[in-house]
Motif scaffolding. Structure first.
Motif, PDB file in Angstrom:
ATOM      1  N   ARG A  23       0.798  -1.220   0.000  1.00  0.00           N
ATOM      2  CA  ARG A  23       0.000   0.000   0.000  1.00  0.00           C
ATOM      3  C   ARG A  23       0.835   1.277   0.000  1.00  0.00           C
ATOM      4  NH1 ARG A  23      -2.367  -0.121   6.191  1.00  0.00           N
ATOM      5  NH2 ARG A  23      -0.551   0.794   7.221  1.00  0.00           N
ATOM      6  N   GLY A  24       2.146   1.172   0.091  1.00  0.00           N
ATOM      7  CA  GLY A  24       2.978   2.363   0.251  1.00  0.00           C
ATOM      8  C   GLY A  24       3.427   2.970  -1.066  1.00  0.00           C
ATOM      9  N   LEU A  25       3.899   4.214  -0.987  1.00  0.00           N
ATOM     10  CA  LEU A  25       4.430   4.919  -2.162  1.00  0.00           C
ATOM     11  C   LEU A  25       5.682   4.253  -2.722  1.00  0.00           C
ATOM     12  CD1 LEU A  25       4.265   8.763  -1.466  1.00  0.00           C
ATOM     13  CD2 LEU A  25       3.286   7.540  -3.400  1.00  0.00           C
ATOM     14  N   GLU A  26       6.299   3.390  -1.912  1.00  0.00           N
ATOM     15  CA  GLU A  26       7.520   2.731  -2.383  1.00  0.00           C
ATOM     16  C   GLU A  26       7.267   1.899  -3.644  1.00  0.00           C
ATOM     17  OE1 GLU A  26       5.940   0.351   1.199  1.00  0.00           O
ATOM     18  OE2 GLU A  26       6.182   2.444   0.591  1.00  0.00           O
ATOM     19  N   ASN A  27       6.031   1.450  -3.841  1.00  0.00           N
ATOM     20  CA  ASN A  27       5.713   0.668  -5.033  1.00  0.00           C
ATOM     21  C   ASN A  27       5.924   1.471  -6.314  1.00  0.00           C
ATOM     22  OD1 ASN A  27       4.292  -2.072  -4.192  1.00  0.00           O
ATOM     23  ND2 ASN A  27       3.724  -0.504  -2.713  1.00  0.00           N
ATOM     24  N   LYS A  28       5.825   2.772  -6.210  1.00  0.00           N
ATOM     25  CA  LYS A  28       6.064   3.641  -7.366  1.00  0.00           C
ATOM     26  C   LYS A  28       7.489   4.183  -7.359  1.00  0.00           C
ATOM     27  CE  LYS A  28       4.330   7.876  -9.547  1.00  0.00           C
ATOM     28  NZ  LYS A  28       3.308   8.951  -9.495  1.00  0.00           N
ATOM     29  N   LEU A  29       7.954   4.640  -6.204  1.00  0.00           N
ATOM     30  CA  LEU A  29       9.219   5.358  -6.144  1.00  0.00           C
ATOM     31  C   LEU A  29      10.444   4.447  -6.250  1.00  0.00           C
ATOM     32  CD1 LEU A  29       8.430   7.971  -3.322  1.00  0.00           C
ATOM     33  CD2 LEU A  29       8.223   8.236  -5.799  1.00  0.00           C
ATOM     34  N   VAL A  30      10.391   3.284  -5.609  1.00  0.00           N
ATOM     35  CA  VAL A  30      11.577   2.421  -5.582  1.00  0.00           C
ATOM     36  C   VAL A  30      11.897   1.842  -6.965  1.00  0.00           C
ATOM     37  CG1 VAL A  30      12.557   0.287  -4.641  1.00  0.00           C
ATOM     38  CG2 VAL A  30      11.414   1.920  -3.113  1.00  0.00           C
ATOM     39  N   GLY A  59       3.090  17.718   1.028  1.00  0.00           N
ATOM     40  CA  GLY A  59       3.521  16.336   1.170  1.00  0.00           C
ATOM     41  C   GLY A  59       3.130  15.547  -0.062  1.00  0.00           C
ATOM     42  N   SER A  60       3.512  14.281  -0.101  1.00  0.00           N
ATOM     43  CA  SER A  60       3.291  13.472  -1.302  1.00  0.00           C
ATOM     44  C   SER A  60       1.815  13.274  -1.607  1.00  0.00           C
ATOM     45  CB  SER A  60       3.982  12.113  -1.140  1.00  0.00           C
ATOM     46  OG  SER A  60       3.535  11.465   0.044  1.00  0.00           O
ATOM     47  N   GLN A  61       0.946  13.354  -0.596  1.00  0.00           N
ATOM     48  CA  GLN A  61      -0.481  13.153  -0.818  1.00  0.00           C
ATOM     49  C   GLN A  61      -1.263  14.458  -0.890  1.00  0.00           C
ATOM     50  OE1 GLN A  61      -1.601  10.080  -1.518  1.00  0.00           O
ATOM     51  NE2 GLN A  61       0.562   9.521  -1.330  1.00  0.00           N
ATOM     52  N   GLY A  98      -1.923  17.000  -4.800  1.00  0.00           N
ATOM     53  CA  GLY A  98      -2.066  15.618  -4.352  1.00  0.00           C
ATOM     54  C   GLY A  98      -2.858  14.796  -5.344  1.00  0.00           C
ATOM     55  N   PRO A  99      -2.434  13.554  -5.598  1.00  0.00           N
ATOM     56  CA  PRO A  99      -3.074  12.730  -6.632  1.00  0.00           C
ATOM     57  C   PRO A  99      -4.516  12.358  -6.333  1.00  0.00           C
ATOM     58  CG  PRO A  99      -1.414  11.470  -5.421  1.00  0.00           C
ATOM     59  CD  PRO A  99      -1.272  12.891  -4.989  1.00  0.00           C
ATOM     60  N   LYS A 100      -4.922  12.370  -5.068  1.00  0.00           N
ATOM     61  CA  LYS A 100      -6.299  12.007  -4.724  1.00  0.00           C
ATOM     62  C   LYS A 100      -7.203  13.227  -4.570  1.00  0.00           C
ATOM     63  CE  LYS A 100      -5.008   7.687  -2.425  1.00  0.00           C
ATOM     64  NZ  LYS A 100      -5.074   6.890  -1.176  1.00  0.00           N
ATOM     65  N   ASN A 101      -6.645  14.411  -4.744  1.00  0.00           N
ATOM     66  CA  ASN A 101      -7.421  15.642  -4.623  1.00  0.00           C
ATOM     67  C   ASN A 101      -7.609  16.269  -5.995  1.00  0.00           C
ATOM     68  OD1 ASN A 101      -7.278  15.415  -1.750  1.00  0.00           O
ATOM     69  ND2 ASN A 101      -5.240  16.318  -1.809  1.00  0.00           N
ATOM     70  N   THR A 102      -8.590  17.132  -6.105  1.00  0.00           N
ATOM     71  CA  THR A 102      -8.775  17.926  -7.324  1.00  0.00           C
ATOM     72  C   THR A 102      -8.717  19.397  -6.952  1.00  0.00           C
ATOM     73  OG1 THR A 102     -11.186  17.871  -7.063  1.00  0.00           O
ATOM     74  CG2 THR A 102     -10.189  16.174  -8.457  1.00  0.00           C
ATOM     75  N   LEU A 103      -8.308  20.207  -7.899  1.00  0.00           N
ATOM     76  CA  LEU A 103      -8.192  21.644  -7.647  1.00  0.00           C
ATOM     77  C   LEU A 103      -8.556  22.388  -8.925  1.00  0.00           C
ATOM     78  CD1 LEU A 103      -7.253  23.482  -5.274  1.00  0.00           C
ATOM     79  CD2 LEU A 103      -5.064  23.661  -6.430  1.00  0.00           C
ATOM     80  N   VAL A 104      -9.617  23.163  -8.838  1.00  0.00           N
ATOM     81  CA  VAL A 104     -10.047  23.981  -9.966  1.00  0.00           C
ATOM     82  C   VAL A 104      -9.806  25.441  -9.600  1.00  0.00           C
ATOM     83  CG1 VAL A 104     -11.952  24.654 -11.463  1.00  0.00           C
ATOM     84  CG2 VAL A 104     -11.774  22.287 -10.639  1.00  0.00           C
ATOM     85  N   VAL A 105      -9.010  26.128 -10.403  1.00  0.00           N
ATOM     86  CA  VAL A 105      -8.630  27.507 -10.097  1.00  0.00           C
ATOM     87  C   VAL A 105      -9.036  28.396 -11.273  1.00  0.00           C
ATOM     88  CG1 VAL A 105      -6.740  29.070  -9.513  1.00  0.00           C
ATOM     89  CG2 VAL A 105      -6.680  26.693  -8.737  1.00  0.00           C
ATOM     90  N   VAL A 145      -0.710  27.241 -11.813  1.00  0.00           N
ATOM     91  CA  VAL A 145      -0.624  25.915 -12.426  1.00  0.00           C
ATOM     92  C   VAL A 145      -0.835  24.824 -11.374  1.00  0.00           C
ATOM     93  CG1 VAL A 145       0.818  24.319 -13.753  1.00  0.00           C
ATOM     94  CG2 VAL A 145       0.997  26.799 -14.145  1.00  0.00           C
ATOM     95  N   PRO A 146      -2.008  24.168 -11.361  1.00  0.00           N
ATOM     96  CA  PRO A 146      -2.218  23.045 -10.447  1.00  0.00           C
ATOM     97  C   PRO A 146      -1.775  21.730 -11.080  1.00  0.00           C
ATOM     98  CG  PRO A 146      -4.307  23.688 -11.438  1.00  0.00           C
ATOM     99  CD  PRO A 146      -3.242  24.537 -12.078  1.00  0.00           C
ATOM    100  N   VAL A 147      -1.079  20.894 -10.316  1.00  0.00           N
ATOM    101  CA  VAL A 147      -0.661  19.573 -10.790  1.00  0.00           C
ATOM    102  C   VAL A 147      -0.921  18.557  -9.680  1.00  0.00           C
ATOM    103  CG1 VAL A 147       1.100  20.450 -12.378  1.00  0.00           C
ATOM    104  CG2 VAL A 147       1.729  19.922 -10.017  1.00  0.00           C
ATOM    105  N   PRO A 148      -1.246  17.296 -10.023  1.00  0.00           N
ATOM    106  CA  PRO A 148      -1.501  16.308  -8.974  1.00  0.00           C
ATOM    107  C   PRO A 148      -0.256  15.964  -8.161  1.00  0.00           C
ATOM    108  CG  PRO A 148      -2.388  15.573 -11.091  1.00  0.00           C
ATOM    109  CD  PRO A 148      -1.509  16.754 -11.364  1.00  0.00           C
ATOM    110  N   TYR A 149       0.883  15.849  -8.843  1.00  0.00           N
ATOM    111  CA  TYR A 149       2.103  15.362  -8.186  1.00  0.00           C
ATOM    112  C   TYR A 149       3.304  15.902  -8.944  1.00  0.00           C
ATOM    113  CZ  TYR A 149       5.342  12.009  -6.018  1.00  0.00           C
ATOM    114  OH  TYR A 149       6.377  11.435  -5.320  1.00  0.00           O
TER     115      TYR A 149
END
Length: 375
Positions: free
Chosen positions: A57-64, A210-212, A240-247, A257-261
């Motif tokens: 479940r951790g971010l290590e699955n992507k980062l490592v 933070g990463s989230q 954050g990848p689980k959030n949305t931001l409309v500006v 410039v909004p970006v997820p990550y």
């Protein structure tokens, strides 16, 4: 260094290619120092093998894997902060995780286990105890439970800041990626602005939680979008990848410039004149290393370590600190916009930031780890 235990279950002798197992899963604050250490180990001993422990479940699955290191998955051992029914299941969970981790250590022929805290580190420490040398790195002044346990069995204990209450603690700082510690922000500025679609000349604020991401930071900063536009300030905002931001867009003004990550933190830092962010130990170390003036908004949970992390930068004149509860669009407009718009103030705070930290912590820790491994 003659260690009473060395080489895991395989009993290899000194002089062979060392096998280093790093345990730092869960959040980027645990994973990034582990990967910075891994890179430093490979620079010092190109024949070494570095294996990372993690959970599904951790971010290590992507980062490592993205950094080119093998990842071995073990069961997580989350530690409840309060008495709950889940606490009654802990002994069985710990036993299973330790058994699975020990199997990994034996299979890869671990010569040393390096833990950075969190729910991956605890089973690693217990599995290695009495079999494989343990090195602990603690990034926070207030250590977590896993590192308190690991430090009892460790041959070396490295910490980021003085005053960390762990026995045998050696202050070395936090291992950072060389892409950060060697970053020339001025040289990369134009490329970075173009990469993110930012105004090439406008004062620019970098925002991340933070990463989230962080919902409170997202709302407060995005709520001041018009004030940023009116002041001629650009914003790069990782929500954050689980959030949305409309500006709302303001044509003819510097972009928000909004970006997820942020995949390229080096370019994000190079694009910015100042940053508004949480104050995890890794974040504080990175923004200080690259010389960015910071407005820190400590996470309002846990044991208060994020406020402790930010305090040295604030006291040095490199940052400001705002309580999460006080961060509103009005506070952002009042405090942050004048800061990022003032070039002289930005320059003074940047100079103060560069003087903080330990830029060679990655190789310092790598030498400690290789010595513990008998390499």
């Amino acid at each position: 260094m003659n260690n009473p235990v060395r080489g895991g279950a395989s009993g290899e002798v000194a002089g062979k290619a060392p096998v280093v197992v790093v345990a730092g899963g869960g959040t980027a604050g645990h994973i990034e120092p582990a990967l910075a250490l891994a890179d430093a180990v490979m620079r010092l001993r190109p024949d070494a093998k570095v294996v990372a422990l993690g959970t599904q479940r951790g971010l290590e699955n992507k980062l490592v894997p993205a950094r080119g290191y093998p990842l071995e998955l073990i069961p997580p051992v989350p530690m409840p902060r309060k008495p709950t029914p889940e606490l009654l299941k802990m002994p069985l969970k710990v036993r299973d995780a330790v058994k699975r981790t020990r199997e990994v250590l034996d299979r890869v022929g671990a010569d040393v286990v390096v833990g950075f805290g969190g729910y991956v580190a605890l089973p690693a420490y217990l599995a290695a105890r009495g079999r494989t040398p343990i090195v602990v790195h603690e990034a926070n002044e207030k250590p977590g439970l896993a590192n308190k346990v690991g430090a009892r069995f460790a041959v070396r204990v490295a910490v980021a800041v003085p005053g960390t209450p762990l026995a045998k603690a050696e202050v070395i700082g936090i291992p950072l990626r060389r892409s950060i510690t060697s970053l020339d922000r001025a040289a990369l500025r134009a490329e970075a602005r173009e990469h993110f679609g930012l105004d090439p000349d406008a004062p620019t604020l970098l925002v991340f939680g933070g990463s989230q991401g962080a919902v409170s930071i997202n709302g407060a900063v995005a709520g001041a979008a018009k004030e940023f536009a009116d002041a001629g300030v650009g914003v790069l905002h990782a929500h954050g990848p689980k959030n949305t931001l409309v500006v709302q867009e303001f044509p003819g003004r510097p972009a928000y410039v909004p970006v997820p990550y942020l995949e390229r933190m080096d370019l994000a830092y190079a694009a910015a004149d100042a940053v508004l962010c949480r104050s995890g130990a890794m974040t504080v170390a990175e923004v200080s290393a690259v010389g960015l003036p910071a407005v820190f908004v400590p996470l309002p949970y846990g044991n208060g370590e994020q406020a402790v992390n930010a305090r040295p930068a604030v006291e040095a004149g490199a940052g400001l600190m705002v309580d999460d509860a006080d961060l509103t669009p009005a506070k952002v407009a009042e405090l942050v916009i004048p800061l990022v718009s003032d070039a002289d103030r930005v320059a003074k705070m940047s100079a103060a930031a560069v003087g903080l930290g330990h830029r060679e912590a990655d190789e310092t820790l790598a030498k400690i780890v290789l010595e513990a491994a008998g390499a």
